[in-house]
Design an enzyme around this catalytic site. Structure first.
Site, short mmCIF file in Angstrom:
data_model
loop_
_atom_site.label_atom_id
_atom_site.label_comp_id
_atom_site.label_asym_id
_atom_site.label_seq_id
_atom_site.Cartn_x
_atom_site.Cartn_y
_atom_site.Cartn_z
N ASN A 143 -25.33 49.60 34.25
CA ASN A 143 -25.99 48.76 35.26
C ASN A 143 -26.39 49.67 36.42
O ASN A 143 -25.55 50.03 37.24
CB ASN A 143 -25.00 47.67 35.71
N TRP A 144 -27.66 50.02 36.46
CA TRP A 144 -28.14 50.95 37.49
C TRP A 144 -28.23 50.28 38.86
O TRP A 144 -28.44 50.95 39.85
CB TRP A 144 -29.51 51.50 37.11
N LYS A 145 -28.16 48.96 38.89
CA LYS A 145 -28.34 48.21 40.15
C LYS A 145 -29.66 48.62 40.80
O LYS A 145 -30.60 48.97 40.10
CB LYS A 145 -27.13 48.41 41.06
N HIS A 181 -23.64 38.42 38.23
CA HIS A 181 -22.95 39.58 38.81
C HIS A 181 -22.45 39.21 40.21
O HIS A 181 -23.13 38.47 40.94
CB HIS A 181 -23.89 40.78 38.86
N GLU A 204 -15.12 41.52 35.76
CA GLU A 204 -15.24 42.52 36.82
C GLU A 204 -14.51 42.03 38.07
O GLU A 204 -15.07 41.27 38.86
CB GLU A 204 -16.72 42.72 37.18
N SER A 225 -15.46 50.47 38.45
CA SER A 225 -15.00 51.87 38.60
C SER A 225 -14.62 52.53 37.27
O SER A 225 -13.66 53.29 37.20
CB SER A 225 -13.85 51.94 39.60
P1 PGA Z 1 -19.07 50.25 39.34
O1 PGA Z 1 -19.91 48.91 39.16
O2 PGA Z 1 -18.92 50.87 37.98
O3 PGA Z 1 -19.89 51.10 40.26
O4 PGA Z 1 -17.74 49.87 39.91
C1 PGA Z 1 -19.71 48.06 38.07
C2 PGA Z 1 -20.57 46.83 38.21
O5 PGA Z 1 -20.67 46.30 39.32
O6 PGA Z 1 -21.20 46.38 37.25
#
Ligand code: PGA
Length: 224
Positions: free
Chosen positions: A8-10, A96, A151, A187
């Site tokens: 997930n590149w956001k 999300h 998550e 993370s």
């Molecule tokens: P992160 O994000 O790996 O940077 O903690 C995970 C997510 O929000 O999908």
């Protein structure tokens, strides 16, 4: 074994950076294990060029989207609908915590988006941080193909992942309510990925920050 690794590149990367990432992956293709599915979720404008690059370079990754309109085709300025997304992607993130928090997405919006995924034939990856998020969608996804990503809020982007034991317990609880693969997100790195994918109830990981580097993401795939 079916294992999903989702990037997930956001809201990160320019088109140039996105294509460079894929170039690096193409030059050093990670060897996928049997049953592994890798899903890359970039920003909308990069879907088309990345799709071409994936095909040309023969990279065995799938594309997913980070959002979908809660409406179908029509007069919904700024929205990108499911049929449009389906031309490029097979998967769609829904619910999300960043959408819930920053865009005010509640149960009503999430259920509408889920419906649009099903109408368009996109497979939803539904993010949940607590068990009532699962209860909210349970009746709407009955007998539908979905993926759940657990998550916990404290673990997202913090460098402080949940314990594999806790994530496994949560996945077990989720599977008592819904029959679906369950991923862990928060993370995840190449160092800790195996501690999650090696548990009994988890079926993969959803990776944010650590997916931005092609090397680190390749290591995640290899170590999973
Ligand atoms: P992160 O994000 O790996 O940077 O903690 C995970 C997510 O929000 O999908």
């Amino acid at each position: 074994m079916n294992e999903f690794i989702v990037a997930n590149w956001k809201s990160n990367k320019t088109e140039k950076e996105a294509l460079e990432w894929m170039d690096a992956i193409s030059k050093n293709k990670p060897q996928l294990k049997e049953g592994q599915t890798i899903i890359l979720c970039p920003s909308f404008p990069f879907l088309a060029p990345l799709k071409s690059q994936l095909t040309e370079a023969n990279v065995p990754f799938q594309l997913g989207v980070q959002d979908i309109s809660s409406f179908g085709e029509g007069a919904y300025t700024g929205a990108v609908n499911g049929a449009q997304l389906k031309e490029y992607a097979a998967y769609c993130l829904i619910g999300h915590s960043e959408r819930r928090k920053n865009f005010g997405e509640d149960k009503g919006v999430i259920l509408k988006k889920l419906e649009q995924c099903f109408l368009a034939g996109l497979l939803p990856i539904i993010c949940v941080s607590q068990i009532d998020h699962v209860e909210e969608i349970a009746s709407s996804v009955f007998e539908k193909q979905i993926i759940i990503a657990y998550e916990p809020l404290f673990a997202i982007g913090s460098g402080l992942p949940d314990t594999p034991q806790n994530a496994n317990d949560m996945a077990t609880l989720i599977k008592e309510k819904i029959s679906a693969p369950v991923l862990y997100g928060g993370s995840v790195t190449s160092e800790n990925v195996k501690s999650f994918t090696g548990t009994q109830a988890l079926d993969g990981v959803l990776v944010g920050k650590s997916s931005l580097s092609p090397d680190e993401f390749s290591h995640i795939i290899q170590n999973a």
